[in-house]
Design a protein around this motif. Structure first.
Motif, PDB file in Angstrom:
ATOM      1  N   GLU A  83       0.838  -1.210   0.000  1.00  0.00           N
ATOM      2  CA  GLU A  83       0.000   0.000   0.000  1.00  0.00           C
ATOM      3  C   GLU A  83       0.867   1.252   0.000  1.00  0.00           C
ATOM      4  OE1 GLU A  83      -2.668  -0.159   3.365  1.00  0.00           O
ATOM      5  OE2 GLU A  83      -4.397   0.117   2.060  1.00  0.00           O
ATOM      6  N   LYS A 139      -2.093  -0.677  -6.172  1.00  0.00           N
ATOM      7  CA  LYS A 139      -3.535  -0.704  -5.930  1.00  0.00           C
ATOM      8  C   LYS A 139      -4.017  -2.129  -5.682  1.00  0.00           C
ATOM      9  CE  LYS A 139      -6.825   0.173  -9.183  1.00  0.00           C
ATOM     10  NZ  LYS A 139      -7.510   1.016 -10.173  1.00  0.00           N
ATOM     11  N   THR A 148      -6.646  -4.912  -5.740  1.00  0.00           N
ATOM     12  CA  THR A 148      -7.894  -5.168  -6.481  1.00  0.00           C
ATOM     13  C   THR A 148      -8.560  -6.486  -6.087  1.00  0.00           C
ATOM     14  OG1 THR A 148      -6.693  -6.164  -8.334  1.00  0.00           O
ATOM     15  CG2 THR A 148      -7.155  -3.806  -8.485  1.00  0.00           C
ATOM     16  N   TRP A 170      -2.496  -7.248  -6.663  1.00  0.00           N
ATOM     17  CA  TRP A 170      -2.041  -5.861  -6.666  1.00  0.00           C
ATOM     18  C   TRP A 170      -1.794  -5.439  -8.100  1.00  0.00           C
ATOM     19  CZ3 TRP A 170      -1.822  -2.641  -2.440  1.00  0.00           C
ATOM     20  CH2 TRP A 170      -1.967  -3.247  -1.194  1.00  0.00           C
ATOM     21  N   TRP A 220     -11.323   0.203  -8.974  1.00  0.00           N
ATOM     22  CA  TRP A 220     -11.726   1.397  -8.229  1.00  0.00           C
ATOM     23  C   TRP A 220     -10.662   2.474  -8.424  1.00  0.00           C
ATOM     24  CZ3 TRP A 220      -8.322   2.573  -4.144  1.00  0.00           C
ATOM     25  CH2 TRP A 220      -7.427   1.538  -3.795  1.00  0.00           C
ATOM     26  N   THR A 221     -11.038   3.715  -8.081  1.00  0.00           N
ATOM     27  CA  THR A 221     -10.126   4.837  -8.296  1.00  0.00           C
ATOM     28  C   THR A 221      -9.599   5.342  -6.957  1.00  0.00           C
ATOM     29  OG1 THR A 221     -11.516   5.445 -10.147  1.00  0.00           O
ATOM     30  CG2 THR A 221      -9.915   7.086  -9.404  1.00  0.00           C
ATOM     31  N   PRO A 222      -8.267   5.358  -6.818  1.00  0.00           N
ATOM     32  CA  PRO A 222      -7.705   5.858  -5.562  1.00  0.00           C
ATOM     33  C   PRO A 222      -8.006   7.346  -5.390  1.00  0.00           C
ATOM     34  CG  PRO A 222      -6.030   4.798  -6.926  1.00  0.00           C
ATOM     35  CD  PRO A 222      -7.237   4.954  -7.776  1.00  0.00           C
ATOM     36  N   GLN A 236      -6.140   9.447  -3.676  1.00  0.00           N
ATOM     37  CA  GLN A 236      -4.903  10.212  -3.717  1.00  0.00           C
ATOM     38  C   GLN A 236      -3.946   9.612  -4.745  1.00  0.00           C
ATOM     39  OE1 GLN A 236      -3.843   9.588   0.291  1.00  0.00           O
ATOM     40  NE2 GLN A 236      -4.740  11.509   1.002  1.00  0.00           N
ATOM     41  N   MET A 289      -1.086   5.881 -10.901  1.00  0.00           N
ATOM     42  CA  MET A 289      -1.889   4.940 -11.683  1.00  0.00           C
ATOM     43  C   MET A 289      -1.733   5.268 -13.136  1.00  0.00           C
ATOM     44  SD  MET A 289      -2.683   3.661  -8.915  1.00  0.00           S
ATOM     45  CE  MET A 289      -3.295   2.201  -9.706  1.00  0.00           C
TER      46      MET A 289
END
Ligand code: RTP
Length: 155
Positions: free
Chosen positions: A33, A38, A40, A82, A146-148, A150, A155
């Motif tokens: 992290e 990310k 998933t 990940w 999904w969209t982080p 921060q 990405m």
């Protein structure tokens, strides 16, 4: 700079039974992290013998294979996928050498393990195996896009 979709890889990371039993799940997840990858897919799972054999089929002829299958099925594992640019090779670096005594300090195995046969974590060794192992351990509905909030530049 936004990465193109083709550059984004996925890797299968697994906290092995010893990692779960020693309470290292949070520590290991944190390292991926904090690096900026990310998550998933994530689940606690008791691996059936057949799946362990399929996962490690390339090692079937090795003398340690039966011990390895016993080890991986000896208790629940934490299965993860990940995603990110270069995540396969980067995760292998974060994990460190197979033999924890040869793993550099700062790596997961270098910091947290001593024995090859109890090396706390697995990571796919190529983008192809990242895909193969993800498909082996996860059903389609168990993976999430999904969209982080921060660091969208990662990405
Ligand atoms: P992993 O697949 O778990 O990320 O490990 P790796 O690529 O670093 O190592 P690999 O050679 O694919 O071996 C898979 C796992 O088998 C166990 N092993 N035991 N006793 C032994 O000599 C021996 N060698 C390998 C380890 O748990 C290793 O991670």
């Amino acid at each position: 700079l936004v990465a193109s979709l083709e550059q984004v890889e996925q890797t299968y990371i697994m906290v092995k039974p010893d990692g779960v039993q020693r309470g290292l799940v949070g520590e290991i997840i944190s390292r991926f992290e904090r690096k900026g990858f990310k998550l998933t897919g994530l689940k606690l799972f008791q691996c059936p013998k057949e799946l362990a054999e399929e996962h490690y089929k390339d090692l079937k002829t090795k003398s340690f294979y039966p011990t390895l299958i016993d080890y991986i099925t000896s208790g629940p594992v934490v299965c993860m996928v990940w995603e990110g640019v270069g995540v396969v090779a980067s995760a292998r670096k974060l994990i460190g050498s197979t033999n924890p005594l040869q793993a550099e300090p700062g790596t997961i195995r270098g910091d947290l393990a001593v024995q090859t046969g109890r090396n706390v974590v697995h990571g796919s060794d190529s983008p192809e195996n990242g895909k193969r192992e993800t498909a082996l351990w996860f059903k389609e509905g168990e993976l999430y896009e999904w969209t982080p909030a921060q660091a969208p530049w990662l990405m």
